[in-house]
Design a protein around this motif. Sequence first.
Motif, short mmCIF file in Angstrom:
data_model
loop_
_atom_site.label_atom_id
_atom_site.label_comp_id
_atom_site.label_asym_id
_atom_site.label_seq_id
_atom_site.Cartn_x
_atom_site.Cartn_y
_atom_site.Cartn_z
N CYS A 84 15.01 -2.76 -48.15
CA CYS A 84 14.99 -1.71 -49.19
C CYS A 84 13.86 -0.73 -48.95
O CYS A 84 14.05 0.49 -49.08
CB CYS A 84 14.89 -2.33 -50.58
N ARG A 85 12.68 -1.23 -48.62
CA ARG A 85 11.53 -0.34 -48.33
C ARG A 85 11.86 0.59 -47.17
O ARG A 85 11.66 1.79 -47.25
CB ARG A 85 10.29 -1.16 -47.99
N THR A 86 12.35 0.02 -46.09
CA THR A 86 12.67 0.80 -44.90
C THR A 86 13.74 1.84 -45.19
O THR A 86 13.69 2.96 -44.69
CB THR A 86 13.14 -0.13 -43.76
N ALA A 87 14.73 1.47 -46.02
CA ALA A 87 15.83 2.38 -46.35
C ALA A 87 15.47 3.38 -47.44
O ALA A 87 16.26 4.27 -47.76
CB ALA A 87 17.06 1.58 -46.77
N GLY A 88 14.29 3.23 -48.03
CA GLY A 88 13.87 4.15 -49.09
C GLY A 88 14.59 3.93 -50.41
O GLY A 88 14.73 4.86 -51.19
N LEU A 89 15.02 2.69 -50.67
CA LEU A 89 15.73 2.37 -51.91
C LEU A 89 14.75 1.83 -52.95
O LEU A 89 13.94 0.95 -52.66
CB LEU A 89 16.81 1.33 -51.64
N ASP A 90 14.80 2.37 -54.16
CA ASP A 90 13.98 1.88 -55.25
C ASP A 90 14.51 0.54 -55.74
O ASP A 90 15.72 0.34 -55.84
CB ASP A 90 13.98 2.87 -56.41
N TYR A 91 13.60 -0.38 -56.05
CA TYR A 91 14.00 -1.70 -56.53
C TYR A 91 12.89 -2.26 -57.40
O TYR A 91 11.75 -1.79 -57.40
CB TYR A 91 14.27 -2.65 -55.37
N GLU A 92 13.25 -3.28 -58.15
CA GLU A 92 12.28 -4.06 -58.92
C GLU A 92 12.44 -5.51 -58.48
O GLU A 92 13.56 -6.01 -58.37
CB GLU A 92 12.61 -3.92 -60.41
N LEU A 93 11.34 -6.18 -58.22
CA LEU A 93 11.38 -7.59 -57.84
C LEU A 93 11.21 -8.41 -59.11
O LEU A 93 10.24 -8.25 -59.85
CB LEU A 93 10.27 -7.92 -56.84
N GLU A 94 12.16 -9.28 -59.37
CA GLU A 94 12.16 -10.12 -60.56
C GLU A 94 12.01 -11.58 -60.14
O GLU A 94 12.68 -12.02 -59.21
CB GLU A 94 13.49 -9.91 -61.30
N VAL A 95 11.15 -12.31 -60.83
CA VAL A 95 10.97 -13.75 -60.58
C VAL A 95 11.51 -14.49 -61.79
O VAL A 95 11.14 -14.21 -62.92
CB VAL A 95 9.48 -14.09 -60.36
N ASN A 96 12.42 -15.42 -61.55
CA ASN A 96 13.04 -16.19 -62.62
C ASN A 96 12.71 -17.66 -62.46
O ASN A 96 12.80 -18.21 -61.37
CB ASN A 96 14.57 -16.02 -62.58
N GLU A 97 12.34 -18.30 -63.57
CA GLU A 97 12.09 -19.74 -63.61
C GLU A 97 12.83 -20.30 -64.82
O GLU A 97 12.22 -20.60 -65.85
CB GLU A 97 10.59 -20.02 -63.68
N PRO A 98 14.16 -20.46 -64.71
CA PRO A 98 14.95 -20.87 -65.87
C PRO A 98 14.75 -22.31 -66.31
O PRO A 98 15.08 -22.65 -67.45
CB PRO A 98 16.39 -20.64 -65.42
#
Length: 124
Positions: A84-98
């Motif tokens: 995503c970084r290389t492609a220039g795509l915006d993202y949010e990293l989510e951490v889940n601990e259900p």
Amino acid sequence: MSTDPLFTRLAPVLNVSDLAAERAFYEKLGLPVIYEGDEYPDFIAFGTDTINFGIQQADADNDPPSVLTWQIGVSDVDAAVELCRTAGLDYELEVNEPAPGWKYRRLLLQTPSGYRLALEGESE
């Protein structure tokens, strides 16, 4: 139960507002086009050994975020972050601990037509 299944794969089709922008988005993620033809000029299919879906030009406005979260499993979240970084795509990293002992990460993106896309990693 039969050993020869009736249903063999899931191949959803997303109605999109901008076919060219959606195509570029999925190609930046590295998903290969497996069909594009004169027979269906407003339809493009993407596929791998485990993923198969299409996009087609929407006939009318829709509200993608309220209808669907498009989730694709990835084997390596860190590699997906780098892609995503290389492609220039915006993202949010989510951490889940259900639950105790169950943790996973996923990247949340938005496609050009407004669909929520989650790239979900395996349990860590």
